[in-house]
Design an enzyme around this catalytic site. Structure first.
Site, mmCIF file in Angstrom:
data_model
loop_
_atom_site.group_PDB
_atom_site.id
_atom_site.type_symbol
_atom_site.label_atom_id
_atom_site.label_comp_id
_atom_site.label_asym_id
_atom_site.label_seq_id
_atom_site.Cartn_x
_atom_site.Cartn_y
_atom_site.Cartn_z
ATOM 1 N N MET A 30 0.844 -1.197 0.000
ATOM 2 C CA MET A 30 0.000 0.000 0.000
ATOM 3 C C MET A 30 0.883 1.252 0.000
ATOM 4 O O MET A 30 0.401 2.355 0.295
ATOM 5 C CB MET A 30 -0.927 0.006 1.211
ATOM 6 C CG MET A 30 -1.894 -1.188 1.189
ATOM 7 S SD MET A 30 -3.407 -0.896 2.092
ATOM 8 C CE MET A 30 -2.788 -0.616 3.720
ATOM 9 N N GLY A 31 2.171 1.092 -0.302
ATOM 10 C CA GLY A 31 3.057 2.255 -0.376
ATOM 11 C C GLY A 31 3.503 2.745 0.989
ATOM 12 O O GLY A 31 3.414 2.013 1.972
ATOM 13 N N LEU A 33 6.640 3.321 1.574
ATOM 14 C CA LEU A 33 7.602 2.216 1.627
ATOM 15 C C LEU A 33 8.633 2.393 2.735
ATOM 16 O O LEU A 33 9.132 3.492 2.968
ATOM 17 C CB LEU A 33 8.314 2.091 0.271
ATOM 18 C CG LEU A 33 7.394 1.800 -0.923
ATOM 19 C CD1 LEU A 33 8.211 1.694 -2.206
ATOM 20 C CD2 LEU A 33 6.564 0.538 -0.704
ATOM 21 N N GLY A 36 10.955 -2.776 5.481
ATOM 22 C CA GLY A 36 10.257 -4.066 5.389
ATOM 23 C C GLY A 36 9.874 -4.344 3.940
ATOM 24 O O GLY A 36 10.142 -5.427 3.394
ATOM 25 N N HIS A 37 9.270 -3.356 3.298
ATOM 26 C CA HIS A 37 8.898 -3.506 1.882
ATOM 27 C C HIS A 37 10.150 -3.738 1.021
ATOM 28 O O HIS A 37 10.147 -4.553 0.097
ATOM 29 C CB HIS A 37 8.193 -2.240 1.373
ATOM 30 C CG HIS A 37 6.920 -1.897 2.086
ATOM 31 N ND1 HIS A 37 6.753 -0.726 2.789
ATOM 32 C CD2 HIS A 37 5.735 -2.562 2.194
ATOM 33 C CE1 HIS A 37 5.527 -0.676 3.291
ATOM 34 N NE2 HIS A 37 4.893 -1.779 2.958
ATOM 35 N N ARG A 187 2.233 2.638 9.520
ATOM 36 C CA ARG A 187 1.378 3.325 10.493
ATOM 37 C C ARG A 187 2.159 3.822 11.712
ATOM 38 O O ARG A 187 1.586 4.532 12.543
ATOM 39 C CB ARG A 187 0.246 2.411 10.950
ATOM 40 C CG ARG A 187 -0.791 2.161 9.854
ATOM 41 C CD ARG A 187 -2.004 1.425 10.396
ATOM 42 N NE ARG A 187 -3.134 1.488 9.483
ATOM 43 C CZ ARG A 187 -3.522 0.471 8.701
ATOM 44 N NH1 ARG A 187 -2.882 -0.670 8.718
ATOM 45 N NH2 ARG A 187 -4.569 0.612 7.900
HETATM 46 P P1 AMP Z 1 1.483 -3.038 3.417
HETATM 47 O O1 AMP Z 1 2.061 -1.955 2.565
HETATM 48 O O2 AMP Z 1 1.427 -2.695 4.861
HETATM 49 O O3 AMP Z 1 0.186 -3.579 2.876
HETATM 50 O O4 AMP Z 1 2.510 -4.247 3.353
HETATM 51 C C1 AMP Z 1 2.912 -4.791 2.125
HETATM 52 C C2 AMP Z 1 3.715 -6.047 2.386
HETATM 53 O O5 AMP Z 1 4.855 -5.725 3.193
HETATM 54 C C3 AMP Z 1 2.933 -7.114 3.160
HETATM 55 O O6 AMP Z 1 3.265 -8.390 2.653
HETATM 56 C C4 AMP Z 1 3.426 -6.935 4.567
HETATM 57 O O7 AMP Z 1 3.325 -8.094 5.357
HETATM 58 C C5 AMP Z 1 4.884 -6.580 4.317
HETATM 59 N N1 AMP Z 1 5.459 -5.875 5.474
HETATM 60 C C6 AMP Z 1 4.939 -4.831 6.154
HETATM 61 N N2 AMP Z 1 5.729 -4.490 7.194
HETATM 62 C C7 AMP Z 1 6.780 -5.366 7.168
HETATM 63 C C8 AMP Z 1 7.936 -5.545 7.987
HETATM 64 N N3 AMP Z 1 8.175 -4.775 9.036
HETATM 65 N N4 AMP Z 1 8.797 -6.538 7.663
HETATM 66 C C9 AMP Z 1 8.555 -7.335 6.597
HETATM 67 N N5 AMP Z 1 7.486 -7.215 5.779
HETATM 68 C C10 AMP Z 1 6.608 -6.241 6.064
#
Ligand code: AMP
Length: 285
Positions: A30-31, A33, A36-37, A187
């Site tokens: 969802m951007g 970034l 983790g991303h 967040r």
């Molecule tokens: P989101 O942008 O929050 O929808 O996350 C996109 C992807 O990044 C999803 O597969 C999440 O599980 C992964 N993600 C989010 N935060 C982390 C993190 N801290 N470490 C590893 N992957 C993450």
């Protein structure tokens, strides 16, 4: 890096890549970034010829009183980060291209979507599975990479892929954390300074449980109580659940013997930010 907004163009590009014999790896996001991303993107890059990332803040997975409107959308900065970290194609559709007027079709993975996060956020996972299936159909990757941070999401998506005979391999990578243990999340910017200082306790509770388990404590009730004791050290957040569950059905286990998830969620007292985290005992995803 190619930026594509139009789903049809994305699909034509994917078909061309497939016909050219390229292996494609896909990272849906969802951007906003963060590292983790980027970790997922780099793994996709290592494993594939072409790396595709999507950025789409999916309205269908936000509840009525949730943060859809205020969710951060630093699109230009995201483009820069994605390109710098080896993304070949960035797919960023507009909401009305994904959910045109009269849109009516949703995917639900039953039961798994109703518990834990699903009990607190009704319809959240219905929104997740719907968008991920749509993205899979548009991007048609060979494999897709997700984070363990959202472990219930990863488990539900794996179930969807099996149940619907989708020929995409799902890889799940470990959670990337700040130095103090807080799991990275788009967040985290909502946290007040005091909440940010207290937030690492969420993971500290989980680390206490991992340590206690290694020392021989296998009773879920006692592990749960120990985690709660850690959380009682702060009044900056309130625990919403501490779940000690098996990795497939996410059903509570009383004694830990096989692969087990300890998943926790809390809500902070001032900014009302929800934080989630988890650890696995006895194995990986
Ligand atoms: P989101 O942008 O929050 O929808 O996350 C996109 C992807 O990044 C999803 O597969 C999440 O599980 C992964 N993600 C989010 N935060 C982390 C993190 N801290 N470490 C590893 N992957 C993450």
């Amino acid at each position: 890096m190619k930026i594509i907004h139009d789903p049809l163009e994305m699909r034509m590009e994917s078909i061309a890549l497939r016909n050219a014999g390229k292996k494609t790896g896909f990272v849906p996001t969802m951007g906003a970034l963060h590292n983790g991303h980027i970790f997922l993107l780099k793994e996709a890059k290592k494993r594939n010829d072409i790396t595709i990332m999507s950025i789409f803040v999916n309205p269908a997975q936000f509840g009525k009183n949730e943060d859809f409107n205020k969710y951060p959308r630093p699109f230009e900065e995201d483009c820069r980060i994605a390109e710098m970290n080896g993304c070949d194609i960035l797919f960023a559709p507009a909401v009305d291209m994904i959910y045109p007027e009269n849109y009516a079709t949703y995917i639900t993975v039953e039961r798994l979507s109703e518990i834990l996060e699903g009990a607190i956020r009704p319809d959240h996972f219905k929104g997740v599975t719907t968008i991920v299936l749509k993205l899979f159909n548009i991007v048609q990757p060979v494999e897709a990479i997700f984070g363990q941070k959202d472990i219930q999401q990863a488990i539900i998506l794996r179930k969807m892929v099996i149940d619907l005979n989708i020929q995409i391999t799902i890889h799940v990578l470990p959670t990337v954390r700040e130095k103090d243990g807080l799991a990275l999340s788009s967040r985290n910017i909502y946290l007040t300074d005091e909440e940010r200082k207290a937030a690492p306790l969420l993971y500290k509770g989980l680390c206490w449980a991992v340590d206690a388990y290694k020392k021989g404590e296998d009773c879920s009730k006692r592990l749960e109580q120990g985690i709660l004791n850690v959380y009682f050290q702060t009044d900056r957040f309130l625990p919403q659940y501490i779940a000690i569950v098996d990795v497939e059905k996410l059903e509570p286990v009383s004694t830990i013997s096989s692969v087990t998830v300890i998943a926790v969620a809390c809500k902070t007292a001032q900014s009302h930010t929800r934080l989630i985290d988890n650890v696995l005992l006895n194995g990986e995803l």
